[in-house]
Design a protein around this motif. Structure first.
Motif, PDB file in Angstrom:
ATOM      1  N   ARG A   1     -42.967 -12.214   8.874  1.00 54.94           N
ATOM      2  CA  ARG A   1     -42.626 -10.992   9.618  1.00 54.94           C
ATOM      3  C   ARG A   1     -41.547 -11.228  10.665  1.00 54.94           C
ATOM      4  NH1 ARG A   1     -48.659  -9.905  11.257  1.00 54.94           N
ATOM      5  NH2 ARG A   1     -48.348 -12.119  11.521  1.00 54.94           N
ATOM      6  N   ASN A   2     -41.356 -12.488  11.060  1.00 53.67           N
ATOM      7  CA  ASN A   2     -40.378 -12.806  12.102  1.00 53.67           C
ATOM      8  C   ASN A   2     -38.992 -12.965  11.500  1.00 53.67           C
ATOM      9  OD1 ASN A   2     -42.541 -12.863  13.840  1.00 53.67           O
ATOM     10  ND2 ASN A   2     -42.596 -15.088  14.008  1.00 53.67           N
ATOM     11  N   LYS A   3     -38.023 -12.315  12.131  1.00 52.77           N
ATOM     12  CA  LYS A   3     -36.624 -12.467  11.750  1.00 52.77           C
ATOM     13  C   LYS A   3     -35.896 -13.060  12.948  1.00 52.77           C
ATOM     14  CE  LYS A   3     -36.730  -8.723   8.465  1.00 52.77           C
ATOM     15  NZ  LYS A   3     -36.217  -7.437   8.035  1.00 52.77           N
ATOM     16  N   ILE A   4     -35.001 -13.973  12.676  1.00 45.93           N
ATOM     17  CA  ILE A   4     -34.235 -14.619  13.750  1.00 45.93           C
ATOM     18  C   ILE A   4     -32.760 -14.386  13.448  1.00 45.93           C
ATOM     19  CG2 ILE A   4     -33.792 -16.780  14.970  1.00 45.93           C
ATOM     20  CD1 ILE A   4     -36.501 -17.808  13.829  1.00 45.93           C
TER      21      ILE A   4
ATOM     22  N   CYS B   1     -29.953 -20.069   7.616  1.00 43.16           N
ATOM     23  CA  CYS B   1     -29.321 -21.387   7.659  1.00 43.16           C
ATOM     24  C   CYS B   1     -29.166 -21.849   9.100  1.00 43.16           C
ATOM     25  CB  CYS B   1     -27.930 -21.349   7.019  1.00 43.16           C
ATOM     26  SG  CYS B   1     -27.940 -21.180   5.243  1.00 43.16           S
ATOM     27  N   ALA B   2     -29.097 -23.151   9.253  1.00 44.43           N
ATOM     28  CA  ALA B   2     -28.790 -23.769  10.541  1.00 44.43           C
ATOM     29  C   ALA B   2     -28.133 -25.110  10.241  1.00 44.43           C
ATOM     30  CB  ALA B   2     -30.052 -23.983  11.373  1.00 44.43           C
ATOM     31  N   VAL B   3     -27.326 -25.585  11.196  1.00 47.31           N
ATOM     32  CA  VAL B   3     -26.693 -26.892  11.048  1.00 47.31           C
ATOM     33  C   VAL B   3     -27.412 -27.858  11.987  1.00 47.31           C
ATOM     34  CG1 VAL B   3     -24.574 -28.215  11.310  1.00 47.31           C
ATOM     35  CG2 VAL B   3     -24.487 -25.899  10.380  1.00 47.31           C
ATOM     36  N   VAL B   4     -27.890 -28.968  11.422  1.00 41.75           N
ATOM     37  CA  VAL B   4     -28.589 -29.985  12.198  1.00 41.75           C
ATOM     38  C   VAL B   4     -27.917 -31.317  11.924  1.00 41.75           C
ATOM     39  CG1 VAL B   4     -30.792 -31.103  12.659  1.00 41.75           C
ATOM     40  CG2 VAL B   4     -30.744 -28.710  11.939  1.00 41.75           C
ATOM     41  N   ASN B   5     -27.456 -31.970  12.965  1.00 41.79           N
ATOM     42  CA  ASN B   5     -26.785 -33.264  12.849  1.00 41.79           C
ATOM     43  C   ASN B   5     -25.654 -33.218  11.824  1.00 41.79           C
ATOM     44  OD1 ASN B   5     -28.664 -34.264  14.677  1.00 41.79           O
ATOM     45  ND2 ASN B   5     -30.007 -35.022  13.074  1.00 41.79           N
ATOM     46  N   GLY B   6     -24.920 -32.117  11.828  1.00 36.59           N
ATOM     47  CA  GLY B   6     -23.776 -31.975  10.936  1.00 36.59           C
ATOM     48  C   GLY B   6     -24.113 -31.575   9.510  1.00 36.59           C
ATOM     49  N   GLN B   7     -25.382 -31.355   9.210  1.00 36.05           N
ATOM     50  CA  GLN B   7     -25.790 -30.962   7.860  1.00 36.05           C
ATOM     51  C   GLN B   7     -26.367 -29.560   7.895  1.00 36.05           C
ATOM     52  OE1 GLN B   7     -28.515 -34.084   6.686  1.00 36.05           O
ATOM     53  NE2 GLN B   7     -26.926 -34.957   5.382  1.00 36.05           N
TER      54      GLN B   7
ATOM     55  N   LYS C   1     -40.438 -28.384   4.888  1.00 31.32           N
ATOM     56  CA  LYS C   1     -41.089 -28.215   3.582  1.00 31.32           C
ATOM     57  C   LYS C   1     -40.014 -28.360   2.527  1.00 31.32           C
ATOM     58  CE  LYS C   1     -45.056 -26.215   5.165  1.00 31.32           C
ATOM     59  NZ  LYS C   1     -46.228 -25.645   5.064  1.00 31.32           N
ATOM     60  N   GLY C   2     -40.036 -29.477   1.833  1.00 28.01           N
ATOM     61  CA  GLY C   2     -38.998 -29.742   0.833  1.00 28.01           C
ATOM     62  C   GLY C   2     -37.667 -29.905   1.516  1.00 28.01           C
ATOM     63  N   VAL C   3     -36.722 -28.993   1.192  1.00 27.48           N
ATOM     64  CA  VAL C   3     -35.396 -29.045   1.807  1.00 27.48           C
ATOM     65  C   VAL C   3     -35.199 -27.898   2.795  1.00 27.48           C
ATOM     66  CG1 VAL C   3     -34.324 -30.262  -0.112  1.00 27.48           C
ATOM     67  CG2 VAL C   3     -34.394 -27.766  -0.129  1.00 27.48           C
ATOM     68  N   ARG C   4     -36.286 -27.314   3.255  1.00 27.27           N
ATOM     69  CA  ARG C   4     -36.213 -26.189   4.187  1.00 27.27           C
ATOM     70  C   ARG C   4     -36.811 -26.558   5.547  1.00 27.27           C
ATOM     71  NH1 ARG C   4     -37.786 -23.359  -0.649  1.00 27.27           N
ATOM     72  NH2 ARG C   4     -36.088 -22.002  -1.272  1.00 27.27           N
ATOM     73  N   LEU C   5     -36.106 -26.136   6.579  1.00 31.72           N
ATOM     74  CA  LEU C   5     -36.650 -26.268   7.925  1.00 31.72           C
ATOM     75  C   LEU C   5     -37.508 -25.041   8.201  1.00 31.72           C
ATOM     76  CD1 LEU C   5     -33.476 -27.332   9.952  1.00 31.72           C
ATOM     77  CD2 LEU C   5     -35.237 -28.810   8.955  1.00 31.72           C
TER      78      LEU C   5
ATOM     79  N   GLN D   1     -27.113 -18.414  10.112  1.00 32.51           N
ATOM     80  CA  GLN D   1     -27.252 -17.234   9.255  1.00 32.51           C
ATOM     81  C   GLN D   1     -28.610 -16.614   9.565  1.00 32.51           C
ATOM     82  OE1 GLN D   1     -28.152 -17.887   5.098  1.00 32.51           O
ATOM     83  NE2 GLN D   1     -26.879 -16.151   4.468  1.00 32.51           N
ATOM     84  N   ASP D   2     -28.664 -15.278   9.656  1.00 36.54           N
ATOM     85  CA  ASP D   2     -29.923 -14.596   9.955  1.00 36.54           C
ATOM     86  C   ASP D   2     -31.066 -15.152   9.105  1.00 36.54           C
ATOM     87  OD1 ASP D   2     -28.521 -13.008  11.678  1.00 36.54           O
ATOM     88  OD2 ASP D   2     -28.592 -11.200  10.436  1.00 36.54           O
TER      89      ASP D   2
END
Length: 147
Positions: free
Chosen positions: A119-122, A103-109, A134-138, A93-94
């Protein structure tokens, strides 16, 4: 006999603190208080009782606590989230910190993702490198293949 009662009260208080905190710290002092009770009942003076209390408590704390912690905590499930740092992931997800998306999926999660810099958008489908958690955020930065 009053010293015995003082040591007994101290031991009970230390045990209660240990039960409440579960830190494996005050239990060693409760054991020291138990030995001080024995010294008191055998007629040892207050200086001897205090000396025995301190020696037994500190000795138990220093020499047996590390062993106890190793054997008591050996069933704890260890997580390897640190292994995610440095991994290259595909964004699902952007990523837009200002809008609070990503959002991203890492190791099935699925993980919530934020960029290193607001300022950066991916865009979705892009690759990003995980630089922190940081916490539950990559926390990621855009990754270019071949760099």
């Amino acid at each position: 006999m009053t010293n015995t009662m003082v040591w007994l009260a101290a031991m009970i208080i230390l045990i209660i603190i240990e039960i409440v905190t579960v830190g494996l710290t005050t239990i060693w002092f409760a054991i020291g208080a138990l030995v001080a009770i024995i010294v008191s009942m055998l007629g040892g003076g207050m200086i001897l009782q205090l000396t025995v209390f301190l020696l037994v408590s500190l000795g138990m704390l220093i020499f047996t606590r590390p062993l106890a912690i190793r054997y008591i905590n050996n069933t704890r499930t260890r997580t390897n989230y640190e292994g995610i740092i440095g991994k290259v992931v595909r964004i699902t997800q952007d990523v837009d910190n200002i809008a609070g998306r990503g959002c991203a999926v890492v190791n099935g999660q699925e993980w919530t993702v934020r960029a290193v810099d607001d300022r950066n958008k991916i865009t979705a489908g892009s690759l990003a490198k995980v630089v922190d958690i940081k916490g539950v955020r990559l926390i990621v930065e855009k990754y270019e293949e071949g760099l």
